[in-house]
Write a protein that holds these residues in place. Structure first.
Motif, PDB file in Angstrom:
ATOM      1  N   LEU A 120      -5.043  -2.714   1.271  1.00 44.50           N
ATOM      2  CA  LEU A 120      -5.914  -2.966  -0.008  1.00 44.50           C
ATOM      3  C   LEU A 120      -5.009  -3.147  -1.204  1.00 44.50           C
ATOM      4  CD1 LEU A 120      -7.737   0.359   0.821  1.00 44.50           C
ATOM      5  CD2 LEU A 120      -8.804  -1.902   1.164  1.00 44.50           C
ATOM      6  N   PRO A 121      -5.299  -4.355  -1.685  1.00 48.58           N
ATOM      7  CA  PRO A 121      -4.490  -4.770  -2.902  1.00 48.58           C
ATOM      8  C   PRO A 121      -4.519  -3.669  -4.216  1.00 48.58           C
ATOM      9  CG  PRO A 121      -5.225  -6.621  -1.930  1.00 48.58           C
ATOM     10  CD  PRO A 121      -5.971  -5.233  -1.504  1.00 48.58           C
ATOM     11  N   TYR A 145      -3.445   7.865   2.198  1.00 48.23           N
ATOM     12  CA  TYR A 145      -2.800   6.688   1.591  1.00 48.23           C
ATOM     13  C   TYR A 145      -1.482   6.255   1.655  1.00 48.23           C
ATOM     14  CZ  TYR A 145      -7.645   5.730   0.235  1.00 48.23           C
ATOM     15  OH  TYR A 145      -9.043   5.422   0.487  1.00 48.23           O
ATOM     16  N   MET A 146      -0.732   5.163   1.552  1.00 46.88           N
ATOM     17  CA  MET A 146       0.613   5.005   1.441  1.00 46.88           C
ATOM     18  C   MET A 146       0.695   3.604   0.463  1.00 46.88           C
ATOM     19  SD  MET A 146       2.634   7.076   3.350  1.00 46.88           S
ATOM     20  CE  MET A 146       4.131   6.196   3.306  1.00 46.88           C
ATOM     21  N   ILE A 147       1.739   3.503  -0.323  1.00 43.96           N
ATOM     22  CA  ILE A 147       1.872   2.380  -1.196  1.00 43.96           C
ATOM     23  C   ILE A 147       3.166   1.686  -1.051  1.00 43.96           C
ATOM     24  CG2 ILE A 147       2.615   3.860  -3.114  1.00 43.96           C
ATOM     25  CD1 ILE A 147       0.949   1.978  -4.926  1.00 43.96           C
ATOM     26  N   LEU A 204      -5.741   4.661   8.096  1.00 40.73           N
ATOM     27  CA  LEU A 204      -4.821   4.834   6.890  1.00 40.73           C
ATOM     28  C   LEU A 204      -4.934   3.879   6.112  1.00 40.73           C
ATOM     29  CD1 LEU A 204      -2.013   6.395   5.898  1.00 40.73           C
ATOM     30  CD2 LEU A 204      -0.890   4.782   7.651  1.00 40.73           C
ATOM     31  N   GLY A 205      -4.716   4.241   4.675  1.00 39.47           N
ATOM     32  CA  GLY A 205      -4.975   3.213   3.780  1.00 39.47           C
ATOM     33  C   GLY A 205      -3.504   2.611   3.169  1.00 39.47           C
ATOM     34  N   ILE A 206      -3.219   1.331   3.088  1.00 38.37           N
ATOM     35  CA  ILE A 206      -2.015   1.306   2.377  1.00 38.37           C
ATOM     36  C   ILE A 206      -2.205   0.200   1.138  1.00 38.37           C
ATOM     37  CG2 ILE A 206       0.023  -0.291   3.076  1.00 38.37           C
ATOM     38  CD1 ILE A 206      -0.587   2.102   4.592  1.00 38.37           C
ATOM     39  N   LEU A 207      -1.923   0.715   0.193  1.00 37.07           N
ATOM     40  CA  LEU A 207      -2.053   0.047  -1.259  1.00 37.07           C
ATOM     41  C   LEU A 207      -0.927  -0.979  -1.307  1.00 37.07           C
ATOM     42  CD1 LEU A 207      -3.159   2.783  -3.501  1.00 37.07           C
ATOM     43  CD2 LEU A 207      -4.682   0.935  -2.108  1.00 37.07           C
ATOM     44  N   THR A 208      -1.173  -2.136  -1.909  1.00 37.36           N
ATOM     45  CA  THR A 208      -0.197  -3.231  -1.832  1.00 37.36           C
ATOM     46  C   THR A 208       0.026  -3.783  -3.378  1.00 37.36           C
ATOM     47  OG1 THR A 208      -1.672  -5.073  -1.262  1.00 37.36           O
ATOM     48  CG2 THR A 208      -0.182  -3.742   0.721  1.00 37.36           C
ATOM     49  N   LYS A 209       0.865  -4.517  -3.768  1.00 44.84           N
ATOM     50  CA  LYS A 209       0.949  -5.277  -5.168  1.00 44.84           C
ATOM     51  C   LYS A 209       0.742  -4.275  -6.005  1.00 44.84           C
ATOM     52  CE  LYS A 209      -0.815  -9.378  -2.815  1.00 44.84           C
ATOM     53  NZ  LYS A 209      -1.825 -10.427  -2.921  1.00 44.84           N
ATOM     54  N   PRO A 210       1.633  -3.042  -6.061  1.00 47.25           N
ATOM     55  CA  PRO A 210       1.691  -2.185  -7.284  1.00 47.25           C
ATOM     56  C   PRO A 210       2.021  -2.849  -8.615  1.00 47.25           C
ATOM     57  CG  PRO A 210       3.268  -1.708  -5.991  1.00 47.25           C
ATOM     58  CD  PRO A 210       2.606  -2.555  -5.303  1.00 47.25           C
ATOM     59  N   ASP A 211       2.928  -3.973  -8.427  1.00 48.28           N
ATOM     60  CA  ASP A 211       3.393  -4.675  -9.735  1.00 48.28           C
ATOM     61  C   ASP A 211       2.298  -5.278 -10.569  1.00 48.28           C
ATOM     62  OD1 ASP A 211       3.544  -5.858  -7.223  1.00 48.28           O
ATOM     63  OD2 ASP A 211       4.664  -7.490  -8.270  1.00 48.28           O
ATOM     64  N   LEU A 212       1.263  -5.561  -9.735  1.00 48.11           N
ATOM     65  CA  LEU A 212       0.180  -6.391 -10.413  1.00 48.11           C
ATOM     66  C   LEU A 212      -0.911  -5.344 -11.023  1.00 48.11           C
ATOM     67  CD1 LEU A 212      -0.451  -9.195  -7.816  1.00 48.11           C
ATOM     68  CD2 LEU A 212       1.112  -8.898  -9.674  1.00 48.11           C
ATOM     69  N   VAL A 213      -0.570  -4.000 -11.036  1.00 50.61           N
ATOM     70  CA  VAL A 213      -1.559  -3.169 -11.705  1.00 50.61           C
ATOM     71  C   VAL A 213      -1.611  -3.393 -13.234  1.00 50.61           C
ATOM     72  CG1 VAL A 213      -2.314  -0.687 -11.980  1.00 50.61           C
ATOM     73  CG2 VAL A 213      -1.355  -1.597  -9.741  1.00 50.61           C
ATOM     74  N   ASP A 214      -2.802  -3.454 -13.720  1.00 51.60           N
ATOM     75  CA  ASP A 214      -3.008  -3.451 -15.231  1.00 51.60           C
ATOM     76  C   ASP A 214      -2.779  -2.214 -15.707  1.00 51.60           C
ATOM     77  OD1 ASP A 214      -4.100  -6.070 -14.968  1.00 51.60           O
ATOM     78  OD2 ASP A 214      -6.076  -5.240 -15.062  1.00 51.60           O
ATOM     79  N   LYS A 215      -1.857  -2.487 -16.868  1.00 51.01           N
ATOM     80  CA  LYS A 215      -1.587  -1.225 -17.909  1.00 51.01           C
ATOM     81  C   LYS A 215      -2.856  -0.487 -18.048  1.00 51.01           C
ATOM     82  CE  LYS A 215       2.699  -3.033 -19.538  1.00 51.01           C
ATOM     83  NZ  LYS A 215       3.767  -3.505 -20.912  1.00 51.01           N
ATOM     84  N   GLY A 216      -2.546   0.865 -18.086  1.00 48.07           N
ATOM     85  CA  GLY A 216      -3.633   1.861 -18.265  1.00 48.07           C
ATOM     86  C   GLY A 216      -4.392   2.195 -17.043  1.00 48.07           C
TER      87      GLY A 216
END
Length: 719
Positions: free
Chosen positions: A274-275, A332-334, A300-312
């Motif tokens: 999941l992005p 979850y893992m990231i 098991l959920g895998i979060l990707t692209k944490p660098d694209l998270v909007d600030k806040g």
């Protein structure tokens, strides 16, 4: 004496890791003591997934040491060195202890699963596996690349068009990278990681075609490397919504069906990618995972692209990671993998892992996830390894039962096949004699109602007896109708045909003609019973031919030809005998004493019936009974027909049993023995059917594999 100034915690951890030849994907000074009986909490060694130190961290560590040395006296430097050496020894001891636990507990589980797959057990039984699913461009491919250390096909649209089984095998001894790709009946050796992408694309084009279609056929890629975890992952096509190019319009539905086929298995752990920059509550892939795993215990959920998270919005990601948004039993893992720009810049996978760790270490919000071992690819590898091992142990009883049932079924099926054809003529004669012997024994046992039965099978004699019971019931029914028919015919004779005779006189010839007419009506039903019985006998004998001669087509054909020929001959003979029996019945004869007894019984029954009706009709004459002479002739008719029915009730079955069961079986056994006289036909008769021979070999191989698999389980349980 003052203690030497300690280095920052993260620098010290990285320094410790750099000194280890088999480090772990977590900071070893924070590893808690492990219970020897606890499997899920065992950390996977970095031996399962090596991560090199970032160059800038190595530089920082090296540049700090001279400054410390300049500030300390010589003796303090020596003490500090000794303390550092002790810490390093402790770290190495801890690593060695954990590595031993890995080799003792985790490695056997992984090896067991790999051994079962190598034996081909996974083709018939579902073995524990990890299925990776996600929307297009969710980062699924990047995760698999980071775990496997090889570049996988990328591009627009549906890139993964076949299920890709990715078998990662960690090798502990120094050895070069090796890979093998399997699909259809092809096996291709890969010498280096750079060949993987091209090999997968070629395999997909062969299996699914070049028009963008998908296929359920599995492609298997096995990789041996010191830098991979012991894992088996199944990469599945990304969820698509719009058909592109020559793809079928229902491509999206086809993909969903394929995904559910794999993710719906209870033995499969579902890895949902999941992005971070999308609302996970609206993602179709998570909804699909919830459909096949409503409790979330296999997801098991895998979060990707944490660098694209909007600030806040970082707090929202942390809530997801804390299982507060959409709870999953496995949590979850990231991770942060290579982006498209990184690929354009030719960023290596090793460098990407280094940058990933740096990202989480310095991130204001997500650094805590690194401390909790919920971030980075190495920790994901550790998590997946432990989850897979736990799932293996949980499903072992089911796997063992499945293997046991499959073994029993294969052995029962193998019993249907005889051994292969011998080589010499003398051995062939003996072999053919043995085949005919067991066939004839089954025929003989069946004739006398002694054949062996399996399950809910019914003996042939029992089936035949049912047909004879129907015949007997038919005779009783017709006998009852005859009384009414004779009564009506006699009354008709009295009204229409009586001439000079005085009332009460009925011609004997009329009585005889009436009886002959009724008995003749039984001949056709008797032939019907004959045909039914001979069909049952023929069916049983053909069943024995298939049972004993199934893998010898020509011998089976010869046996069936003899069965058919004898069947026609015996059917004709039985029919003639039945016709002869009815010809004799037209003679109209019965022993006086037998007839007299039957007449008395019929007359008594008639009187009882008359009295019963008189009681029912207490007023008016009993005109329905007609004149007394009519009742008398009915009694005579009933008496004779009763005797004839008894005779036919036994005689017809005896003719059928003698002709189409006993004689049929005897003639068939003799005919089969005559096959032994034609030695020139031995090779022809014992020419084994190619498909049957291959199937027998397949069964033998399958039984061998199942026995080995069962032994693997026994050995594993004894550890």
């Amino acid at each position: 004496m003052d203690k030497p100034q300690s280095k920052p915690e993260e620098q010290q951890n990285m320094n410790n890791a750099s000194l280890s030849f088999k480090g772990f994907a977590r900071r070893v000074d924070h590893v808690p003591k492990q219970d020897s009986n606890e499997l899920h909490s065992l950390p996977a060694p970095l031996g399962a997934f090596d991560v090199p130190l970032p160059p800038d961290y190595s530089y920082q560590v090296a540049s700090c040491e001279p400054e410390l040395s300049d500030r300390k006296p010589q003796h303090e430097q020596e003490v500090s060195k000794k303390l550092n050496d002790r810490e390093e020894d402790k770290d190495k001891a801890a690593e060695h202890s954990l590595y031993n636990q890995y080799e003792e507990k985790i490695r056997p589980c992984i090896d067991l699963l790999n051994s079962l797959r190598t034996l081909g057990i996974g083709k018939d039984l579902m073995l524990p596996a990890i299925a990776v699913i996600g929307d297009q461009s969710s980062g699924k491919t990047s995760i698999l690349e980071a775990l496997s250390g090889v570049a996988l096909p990328r591009g627009n649209g549906i890139v993964t068009r076949c299920p890709l089984e990715l078998k990662l095998k960690k090798i502990t001894t120094p050895q070069e990278w090796k890979g093998v790709i399997h699909y259809r009946n092809m096996e291709i050796q890969l010498q280096n990681a750079s060949e993987v992408e091209k090999a997968i694309r070629k395999a997909q084009d062969i299996v699914a075609g070049t028009s963008g279609n998908i296929s359920e056929e599995l492609i298997s890629l096995k990789i041996w490397s010191p830098h991979v975890p012991d894992l088996t992952l199944i990469d599945l096509p990304g969820i698509a919504r719009v058909a592109m190019g020559n793809q079928p319009q229902d491509i999206g539905q086809q993909i969903k069906i394929l995904l559910k086929k794999f993710t719906g298995c209870k033995e499969t752990i579902n890895l949902v990618v999941l992005p971070c920059n999308v609302d996970i509550a609206t993602t179709e892939v998570l909804k699909m995972a919830q459909e096949v795993d409503p409790t979330g215990e296999r997801t098991l959920g895998i979060l990707t692209k944490p660098d694209l998270v909007d600030k806040g919005t970082e707090e929202t990601i942390l809530k997801i990671m804390r299982n507060e948004v959409i709870p999953l039993r496995k949590g979850y893992m990231i991770v942060k993998c290579r982006g498209q720009q990184d690929i354009y810049n030719e960023l290596s996978l090793a460098s990407a892992i280094q940058q990933e760790r740096q990202f989480f270490e310095i991130h204001k919000h997500f650094s805590i996830l690194l401390d909790e071992n919920k971030a980075t690819i190495p920790h994901l590898a550790n998590k997946l390894t432990n989850e897979l091992v736990g799932h293996i142990i949980k499903t072992l009883p089911t796997i063992e039962n499945q293997i046991h049932d499959a073994l029993q079924q294969s052995m029962q099926e193998l019993q249907k096949y005889t051994e292969g054809t011998p080589k010499t003529d003398s051995e062939k004669v003996i072999f053919l004699a043995g085949l005919i012997k067991v066939f004839n024994e089954d025929i003989s046992q069946t004739i006398y109602g002694k054949e062996s039965l399996f399950g809910n099978e019914v003996r042939l004699f029992t089936k035949i007896r049912r047909e004879f019971q129907i015949w007997e019931a038919m005779l009783l029914e017709i006998s009852a109708k005859v009384q009414e028919v004779i009564h009506n015919r006699v009354c008709k004779y009295e009204d229409q045909y009586r001439g000079r005779e005085f009332p009460g006189f009925v011609s004997y010839w009329t009585f005889e003609d009436l009886l002959k007419e009724q008995i003749a009506k039984l001949e056709k039903p008797a032939i019907v019973v004959l045909n039914k019985v001979i069909c049952l006998v023929e069916e049983k004998f053909l069943e024995f031919a298939n049972k004993h001669f199934a893998n010898f087509h020509n011998l089976n054909k010869a046996a069936k030809a003899r069965i058919g020929c004898i069947r026609e001959k015996q059917a004709t003979t039985a029919k003639k005998r039945i016709q002869t029996q009815f010809k004799m019945e037209r003679i109209m004869y019965c022993q006086d004493n037998i007839y007299t007894d039957d007449f008395k019984a019929a007359n008594a029954a008639s009187c009882i019936s008359k009295d019963a009706k008189r009681k029912q009709l207490s007023f008016g004459p009993v005109s329905s009974q007609g004149p007394s002479f009519v009742q008398k002739i009915v009694s005579h008719t009933k008496a004779y027909f009763t005797g004839a029915s008894k005779r036919l009730s036994n005689q017809i079955p005896l003719i059928i049993l003698s002709t189409v069961l006993h004689d049929f079986g005897d003639y068939l056994q003799i005919s089969m023995l005559q096959l032994l006289q034609g030695k020139e036909d031995l090779n022809h008769l014992l020419q084994e059917d190619h498909e049957v021979a291959n199937h027998r070999k397949l069964l033998i191989s399958q039984i061998d594999h199942l026995n080995k698999a069962y032994q693997y389980l026994v050995d594993f349980k004894s550890l």
